[in-house]
Design an enzyme around this catalytic site. Structure first.
Site, PDB file in Angstrom:
ATOM      1  N   ASP A   1       0.844  -1.191   0.000  1.00  0.00           N
ATOM      2  CA  ASP A   1       0.000   0.000   0.000  1.00  0.00           C
ATOM      3  C   ASP A   1       0.879   1.240   0.000  1.00  0.00           C
ATOM      4  OD1 ASP A   1      -2.405   1.365  -0.133  1.00  0.00           O
ATOM      5  OD2 ASP A   1      -2.817   1.255   2.004  1.00  0.00           O
ATOM      6  N   GLY A   2       0.311   2.311  -0.523  1.00  0.00           N
ATOM      7  CA  GLY A   2       0.945   3.611  -0.491  1.00  0.00           C
ATOM      8  C   GLY A   2      -0.035   4.614   0.083  1.00  0.00           C
TER       9      GLY A   2
ATOM     10  N   GLU B   1       2.624   3.752  -4.136  1.00  0.00           N
ATOM     11  CA  GLU B   1       2.066   2.428  -4.465  1.00  0.00           C
ATOM     12  C   GLU B   1       3.106   1.592  -5.216  1.00  0.00           C
ATOM     13  OE1 GLU B   1      -0.750   1.208  -3.394  1.00  0.00           O
ATOM     14  OE2 GLU B   1      -2.089   2.897  -3.032  1.00  0.00           O
TER      15      GLU B   1
ATOM     16  N   ASP C   1      -4.425  -2.460  -3.418  1.00  0.00           N
ATOM     17  CA  ASP C   1      -5.682  -1.753  -3.686  1.00  0.00           C
ATOM     18  C   ASP C   1      -5.494  -0.682  -4.754  1.00  0.00           C
ATOM     19  OD1 ASP C   1      -4.380   0.305  -2.318  1.00  0.00           O
ATOM     20  OD2 ASP C   1      -5.648   0.167  -0.543  1.00  0.00           O
TER      21      ASP C   1
ATOM     22  N   HIS D   1      -9.606  -0.287   2.355  1.00  0.00           N
ATOM     23  CA  HIS D   1     -10.426   0.107   3.508  1.00  0.00           C
ATOM     24  C   HIS D   1     -11.706  -0.727   3.598  1.00  0.00           C
ATOM     25  CE1 HIS D   1      -7.572   3.362   3.663  1.00  0.00           C
ATOM     26  NE2 HIS D   1      -7.866   3.651   2.421  1.00  0.00           N
TER      27      HIS D   1
ATOM     28  N   ASP E   1      -1.777  -0.212   5.188  1.00  0.00           N
ATOM     29  CA  ASP E   1      -2.228   1.180   5.258  1.00  0.00           C
ATOM     30  C   ASP E   1      -1.715   1.841   6.542  1.00  0.00           C
ATOM     31  OD1 ASP E   1      -3.974   3.405   4.237  1.00  0.00           O
ATOM     32  OD2 ASP E   1      -4.986   3.024   6.148  1.00  0.00           O
TER      33      ASP E   1
END
Length: 143
Positions: free
Chosen positions: A9-10, A47, A69, A124, A134
């Protein structure tokens, strides 16, 4: 080949702004968390950096299920955008230079070293390891 599961994740506060990236690597009973940040960056760059840094850790060619994501990251590989970019000298369909070219090139080198299966996860949405990434990415953002 060893089978490794990776979540990435970023995160970015502003775009551009301070950002962070993170990855969780799972192999058997081993879980490894990595993260980092930059003072001025973009969400897309974070990302990509998460995926690059995670794949760089692998010491030998592996089968990898990489979960993200990021539609930007996943769609590039699922829809093979990179084929056109390479063929056209790293110019996109709008005839503009591909953003984050160096990261994409490094990611392609790593992708070609490993057997990577790209998995899109909804952000999320309660996916445990995605949520953990995250948290790590946000914590890695420079204050």
């Amino acid at each position: 080949m060893k089978e490794v599961t990776i979540y990435t994740d970023g995160a970015c506060s502003g775009n551009p702004g301070p950002g962070g990236w993170a990855a969780v690597l799972l192999y058997g009973d081993v879980t490894k968390e990595i993260s980092g940040g930059e003072a001025v960056t973009t969400n897309n760059k974070m990302e990509l950096t998460a995926a690059v840094e995670a794949l760089k850790i692998l010491k030998e060619p592996c089968r990898v299920n990489l979960h993200s994501d990021s539609a930007y990251l996943i769609n590039c590989f699922k829809e093979k955008w990179y084929v056109g970019w390479e063929k056209n000298g790293w110019v996109n369909s709008k005839k503009e230079p591909v953003a984050n070219k160096e990261l994409w090139q490094e990611l392609l080198r790593l992708y070609r070293t490993h057997d990577v299966h790209w998995v899109k996860v909804k952000g999320h949405a309660g996916v445990h390891w995605n949520e953990r990434c995250d948290e790590l990415a946000r914590a890695a953002m420079p204050k």
